[in-house]
Motif scaffolding. Structure first.
Motif, short mmCIF file in Angstrom:
data_model
loop_
_atom_site.label_atom_id
_atom_site.label_comp_id
_atom_site.label_asym_id
_atom_site.label_seq_id
_atom_site.Cartn_x
_atom_site.Cartn_y
_atom_site.Cartn_z
N SER A 173 -7.26 1.21 -4.78
CA SER A 173 -6.67 1.00 -6.10
C SER A 173 -6.12 -0.42 -6.21
O SER A 173 -6.35 -1.12 -7.21
CB SER A 173 -5.55 2.03 -6.34
N LEU A 174 -5.41 -0.86 -5.19
CA LEU A 174 -4.88 -2.23 -5.18
C LEU A 174 -6.01 -3.25 -5.14
O LEU A 174 -5.97 -4.25 -5.86
CB LEU A 174 -3.95 -2.43 -3.98
N VAL B 216 1.68 6.39 -7.10
CA VAL B 216 0.55 7.16 -7.60
C VAL B 216 0.10 8.11 -6.50
O VAL B 216 -0.85 7.82 -5.77
CB VAL B 216 -0.62 6.22 -8.03
N VAL C 220 0.85 -1.20 0.00
CA VAL C 220 0.00 0.00 0.00
C VAL C 220 0.88 1.25 0.00
O VAL C 220 0.63 2.20 -0.75
CB VAL C 220 -0.96 0.00 1.21
N GLU C 221 1.90 1.23 0.81
CA GLU C 221 2.84 2.36 0.86
C GLU C 221 3.53 2.55 -0.49
O GLU C 221 3.67 3.68 -0.97
CB GLU C 221 3.87 2.11 1.95
N ASN C 222 3.93 1.45 -1.12
CA ASN C 222 4.57 1.54 -2.45
C ASN C 222 3.61 2.12 -3.47
O ASN C 222 4.00 2.92 -4.33
CB ASN C 222 5.06 0.17 -2.91
N ARG C 223 2.34 1.74 -3.39
CA ARG C 223 1.33 2.27 -4.31
C ARG C 223 1.13 3.77 -4.06
O ARG C 223 0.98 4.54 -5.00
CB ARG C 223 0.01 1.51 -4.12
N MET C 224 1.15 4.18 -2.80
CA MET C 224 1.02 5.60 -2.47
C MET C 224 2.16 6.39 -3.09
O MET C 224 1.94 7.49 -3.62
CB MET C 224 1.06 5.81 -0.95
N ASN C 225 3.35 5.85 -3.03
CA ASN C 225 4.51 6.55 -3.59
C ASN C 225 4.48 6.57 -5.12
O ASN C 225 4.93 7.53 -5.74
CB ASN C 225 5.80 5.90 -3.09
N ALA D 25 -4.79 4.37 -2.08
CA ALA D 25 -3.87 3.32 -2.50
C ALA D 25 -4.47 1.94 -2.24
O ALA D 25 -4.38 1.04 -3.09
CB ALA D 25 -2.53 3.46 -1.76
N GLN E 27 -4.70 9.31 1.50
CA GLN E 27 -3.75 8.70 0.57
C GLN E 27 -3.69 7.18 0.76
O GLN E 27 -3.64 6.43 -0.21
CB GLN E 27 -2.36 9.31 0.77
#
Length: 179
Positions: free
Chosen positions: A137-138, A121, A114-119, A134, A130
């Motif tokens: 979206s995932l 997008v 989730v953190e990677n997706r936040m970064n 994320a 945020q």
């Protein structure tokens, strides 16, 4: 009307419902039996992906609570697994505690995915907003792997692409002698 839940056991029921009540941007049902978080033959329809996903999880649209978890980096009194982040979904669906997923673990604790997706997008708003964006979206991208049928608009279409799914459904019903 934000979200509609409807039991549609046959393709003809779906077509009639779509004609009378739809069209919708998004439609979701279970690809497995017994269904998880849905009744048998139940569908959820809506005009935003997040509204449909929140309804699936048992939340009213816009009411998902994503809160700071005990695994906060600042909380040094507990061990925090490296793959978890400091956020979790409050009132997480118990049925999903057995789902194998790389962006959440049981009880709704969120992972580094989730953190990677936040970064990757970025979304404007506070941290909680945020994280929620994320996560959803995932979730939208992993629904099929979790055992759901997820119909959404394709390319520049305004509404969910249902024709191919309905054609296959009708063929299955015909092969089974239901038509």
């Amino acid at each position: 009307m934000k979200v509609v839940r409807q039991v549609l056991p046959h393709a003809s029921d779906f077509r009639q419902f779509w004609k009378e009540t739809g069209p919708f941007e998004f439609a979701l049902t279970s690809a497995e039996f017994p269904p998880v978080l849905l009744g048998p033959e139940e569908w959820i329809f809506g005009h935003t992906a997040r509204d449909v996903l929140e309804a699936l999880m048992g939340f009213a649209p816009g009411k998902t609570k994503i809160v700071r978890s005990d695994f906060n980096v600042k909380n040094t009194r507990i061990l925090r697994p490296d793959h978890l982040i400091a956020w979790k979904i409050q009132d997480f669906p118990e049925e999903w505690n057995h789902v194998v997923c790389d962006f959440f673990v049981p009880e709704g604790h969120l992972t580094r995915a989730v953190e990677n997706r936040m970064n990757a997008v970025p979304v404007p708003g506070d941290d909680g907003h945020q994280v929620a964006a994320a996560f959803f979206s995932l979730l939208e991208n992993h629904l099929e792997a979790m055992g759901y049928v997820w119909l959404r608009p394709r390319e520049n279409a305004r509404y969910a692409a249902v024709q191919a799914y309905l054609s296959e459904w009708e063929k299955d019903e015909k092969d089974a002698g239901l038509l």
